[in-house]
Enzyme design. Sequence first.
Site, PDB file in Angstrom:
ATOM      1  N   CYS A   2       0.857  -1.172   0.000  1.00  0.00           N
ATOM      2  CA  CYS A   2       0.000   0.000   0.000  1.00  0.00           C
ATOM      3  C   CYS A   2       0.896   1.225   0.000  1.00  0.00           C
ATOM      4  CB  CYS A   2      -0.866   0.011   1.250  1.00  0.00           C
ATOM      5  SG  CYS A   2      -1.727  -1.546   1.502  1.00  0.00           S
ATOM      6  N   ARG A  27       1.389   1.869  -5.940  1.00  0.00           N
ATOM      7  CA  ARG A  27       1.663   0.831  -4.943  1.00  0.00           C
ATOM      8  C   ARG A  27       0.432   0.001  -4.599  1.00  0.00           C
ATOM      9  NH1 ARG A  27       6.405   1.693  -2.391  1.00  0.00           N
ATOM     10  NH2 ARG A  27       5.718   0.297  -0.754  1.00  0.00           N
ATOM     11  N   TRP A  75      -3.695  -1.864  -1.240  1.00  0.00           N
ATOM     12  CA  TRP A  75      -3.666  -3.104  -2.018  1.00  0.00           C
ATOM     13  C   TRP A  75      -4.056  -4.183  -1.013  1.00  0.00           C
ATOM     14  CZ3 TRP A  75      -1.090  -7.823  -1.932  1.00  0.00           C
ATOM     15  CH2 TRP A  75      -1.136  -8.575  -3.117  1.00  0.00           C
ATOM     16  N   ASN A 101       1.006  -0.196   6.012  1.00  0.00           N
ATOM     17  CA  ASN A 101       1.379  -0.952   4.819  1.00  0.00           C
ATOM     18  C   ASN A 101       2.098  -2.206   5.290  1.00  0.00           C
ATOM     19  OD1 ASN A 101       2.412  -1.935   2.393  1.00  0.00           O
ATOM     20  ND2 ASN A 101       4.123  -0.485   2.377  1.00  0.00           N
ATOM     21  N   GLY A 102       1.534  -3.377   5.013  1.00  0.00           N
ATOM     22  CA  GLY A 102       2.182  -4.616   5.435  1.00  0.00           C
ATOM     23  C   GLY A 102       1.154  -5.640   5.875  1.00  0.00           C
ATOM     24  N   GLU A 490       9.288 -12.130 -21.256  1.00  0.00           N
ATOM     25  CA  GLU A 490       8.969 -10.769 -20.825  1.00  0.00           C
ATOM     26  C   GLU A 490       7.838 -10.180 -21.673  1.00  0.00           C
ATOM     27  OE1 GLU A 490       9.412  -9.015 -18.364  1.00  0.00           O
ATOM     28  OE2 GLU A 490       9.194  -6.938 -18.977  1.00  0.00           O
ATOM     29  N   LYS A 494       4.294  -8.878 -20.185  1.00  0.00           N
ATOM     30  CA  LYS A 494       3.790  -7.512 -20.398  1.00  0.00           C
ATOM     31  C   LYS A 494       2.349  -7.544 -20.898  1.00  0.00           C
ATOM     32  CE  LYS A 494       5.866  -5.529 -18.593  1.00  0.00           C
ATOM     33  NZ  LYS A 494       7.047  -6.012 -17.933  1.00  0.00           N
ATOM     34  N   GLU A 497      -0.124  -8.780 -18.064  1.00  0.00           N
ATOM     35  CA  GLU A 497      -0.399  -7.933 -16.906  1.00  0.00           C
ATOM     36  C   GLU A 497      -1.169  -6.679 -17.243  1.00  0.00           C
ATOM     37  OE1 GLU A 497       3.050  -6.831 -14.582  1.00  0.00           O
ATOM     38  OE2 GLU A 497       4.249  -6.440 -16.343  1.00  0.00           O
ATOM     39  N   HIS A 513       7.203 -29.397 -28.553  1.00  0.00           N
ATOM     40  CA  HIS A 513       7.012 -30.353 -27.453  1.00  0.00           C
ATOM     41  C   HIS A 513       5.701 -30.089 -26.700  1.00  0.00           C
ATOM     42  CE1 HIS A 513      10.985 -31.966 -28.128  1.00  0.00           C
ATOM     43  NE2 HIS A 513      11.431 -30.722 -28.194  1.00  0.00           N
ATOM     44  N   LYS A 612       2.976  -2.201  -7.704  1.00  0.00           N
ATOM     45  CA  LYS A 612       4.321  -2.000  -8.243  1.00  0.00           C
ATOM     46  C   LYS A 612       5.375  -2.744  -7.437  1.00  0.00           C
ATOM     47  CE  LYS A 612       7.317  -0.022 -10.948  1.00  0.00           C
ATOM     48  NZ  LYS A 612       7.426  -0.669 -12.255  1.00  0.00           N
TER      49      LYS A 612
HETATM   50  O1  M6R Z   1      10.799  -4.318  -7.821  1.00  0.00           O
HETATM   51  P1  M6R Z   1      11.125  -5.684  -8.363  1.00  0.00           P
HETATM   52  O2  M6R Z   1      11.961  -5.622  -9.584  1.00  0.00           O
HETATM   53  O3  M6R Z   1      11.737  -6.580  -7.320  1.00  0.00           O
HETATM   54  O4  M6R Z   1       9.740  -6.302  -8.755  1.00  0.00           O
HETATM   55  C1  M6R Z   1       9.637  -7.611  -9.228  1.00  0.00           C
HETATM   56  C2  M6R Z   1       8.287  -7.878  -9.856  1.00  0.00           C
HETATM   57  O5  M6R Z   1       7.275  -7.704  -8.915  1.00  0.00           O
HETATM   58  C3  M6R Z   1       8.022  -6.964 -11.053  1.00  0.00           C
HETATM   59  O6  M6R Z   1       9.024  -7.077 -12.017  1.00  0.00           O
HETATM   60  C4  M6R Z   1       6.662  -7.312 -11.682  1.00  0.00           C
HETATM   61  O7  M6R Z   1       6.721  -8.562 -12.276  1.00  0.00           O
HETATM   62  C5  M6R Z   1       6.266  -6.237 -12.699  1.00  0.00           C
HETATM   63  N1  M6R Z   1       4.869  -5.965 -12.598  1.00  0.00           N
HETATM   64  C6  M6R Z   1       6.533  -6.642 -14.100  1.00  0.00           C
HETATM   65  O8  M6R Z   1       6.101  -5.715 -15.029  1.00  0.00           O
END
Ligand code: M6R
Length: 617
Positions: A2, A27, A75, A101-102, A490, A494, A497, A513, A612
């Site tokens: 959060c 966040r 969150w 937050n936590g 990757e 992208k 998400e 396979h 994030k």
């Molecule tokens: O801050 P970090 O690089 O440790 O975060 C890792 C993942 O949470 C982050 O890369 C996540 O997969 C992103 N949403 C990808 O776009």
Amino acid sequence: MCGIVGYIGYREAYPIIIKGLQRLEYRGYDSAGIALYDGKNINLSKTKGKVVDLQKRAEQEISLKGYIGIGHTRWATHGVPNDVNSHPHYSNSEDLVVIHNGIIENYAPLKKELQSKGYVFTSDTDTEVLINLIEYVQKNENLKLGKAVQLALTQVVGAYAIAVFDKKKPNEVIAARMGSPLAIGVGEDKKEFFIASDASPFIEYTKNAIYLEDGEIAVIRVGKDIKLRKIADDTLLDPFIQALELNLEQIEKGGYEHFMLKEIHEQPNAIIDTYRGRMLVNEGIIRMAGIDNHLERFLNADRIIIVACGTSWHAALVAEYVIESLARIPVEVEYASEFRYRNPIITSKDVVIAISQSGETADTRAAIQLAKQKGAFVFGVCNVVGSTISRESDAGAYTHAGPEIGVASTKAFTTQITVLILIALKLAKAKGSISNDEYFTHLQELERIPAKVAEALTSDENIKTIAAIYKDSPNFLYLGRGFNFPVALEGALKLKEISYIHAEGYPAAEMKHGPIALIDEKMPIVVIATKKGHYEKVVSNIEEIKARSGKIIAIVTKGDVDVKALADHVIEVPDTLELLSPLLTTIPLQLLSYHIAVMRNCNVDQPRNLAKSVTVE
Ligand code: M6R
């Protein structure tokens, strides 16, 4: 995960907190709330939804006056996102109010105990348990607020960054941290203080910040020095005030429709910022203090283990290919979340590299703690300066990408790869595992990469056209080989998400396979088919797809004719060395997912269910 913001000083707190929450919305953004102290009462407003919904509601239902306030953007962990579960939370007496937050892991037994003492709970959250525990301790032990918070926190298991306010003691705010980030902005002459999950909410007011360490509690009073203590043993600490380098422009959209688009376009400069001052091409020198000071550790390492999550894990996979190919040091790549719990074999001859944009990811933090306990040398590759992982590592290198606000990582990925290529080249030179010529060729080409990224970005219109054709496809397949296999992963991440389309990334040759069964005339398949490396093999894979009527979107080297003849669509990227090609092939995949998400009316910067920085397990 959060975002928390607090203010105590001489300005109206409301606009500072609302703007701060908007900046921290990356966040978490399922609900938001604010509590303001008007000199007599706490006025609290909270709602399911975004900060803009909170703003509408607060402006209708409460007085917005006051020089003290706390706010939260959530969150959800415990309890669904709704008005009641939103923060801030009152204690039963409504004298105390908290933002958190936590996760309080032992909230259930604590709640039971408090219920047995007559406490009543209106929400499903662990946070409401915490504030009532603080109230109980305060009353029972007749303690000042700071001491009550401290004592209550000694009974708590879990992670927190909190700010607590007591209307009976309206000249102070208490802040504490364990596992979740918390910064305190120190205003001129201590006339005002800011509390936040990162420095972005207060950057226009002060450049002086104190980053709390785990297990610390701060009593914040206007006109006074911050009293900083260790929660566990009450040791008084000297707060270290750090000068911030962040500026306002970096955290605003700068004319782009979304942060993600801005960040995609920032990549040429971000890569320059990553190698600036480190790579001296003419002299053939790579300067990285974190490596220079520990070179023997790297050169004598039995192996390098890289731990990371999400996009950073994909950068780690690229690094595995790059380090092994240049420096000939064995590399293993691990999901931090698996590594931390599988009792891995780690020795003091291992070097563990942790990659994390935020430097706060809970699993990655836990993985490096484990590695340190076992005597490994830990090297952090982080973007956020002063972040927890960067502080907890034995040494490290920042990516210098600047703030990344879009939840989907873009420039963090390419700058992580850049740092890791520099490390690989440096180790290779020191080991003598590549020739001088090869070394210089890589440095010279790396210097040309930002211009080539800029050129790759000019395919935007072509990519938009392709996005419009496939935006309603329910599935996508992404294929790549060698250095570009992680790029395929990757690209798929992208798309998933931000557009909520199911996508899978595969090594191109693995297709036969299993995934080949998915291919029909409706299936779009993004194939990274740049020249060099395994080009001919990938062309064969494309033939196999074509034979099954799959729709081919190929990422090709500029001027390619062979794949063009086979593919339904091609997106060109400039030619480069194979090892550097992920820095270019990533760009069209970022743009493709961006445009598809925009066309599907998805919230690109704040995709559903994501945050994030994942500071909980
Ligand atoms: O801050 P970090 O690089 O440790 O975060 C890792 C993942 O949470 C982050 O890369 C996540 O997969 C992103 N949403 C990808 O776009």
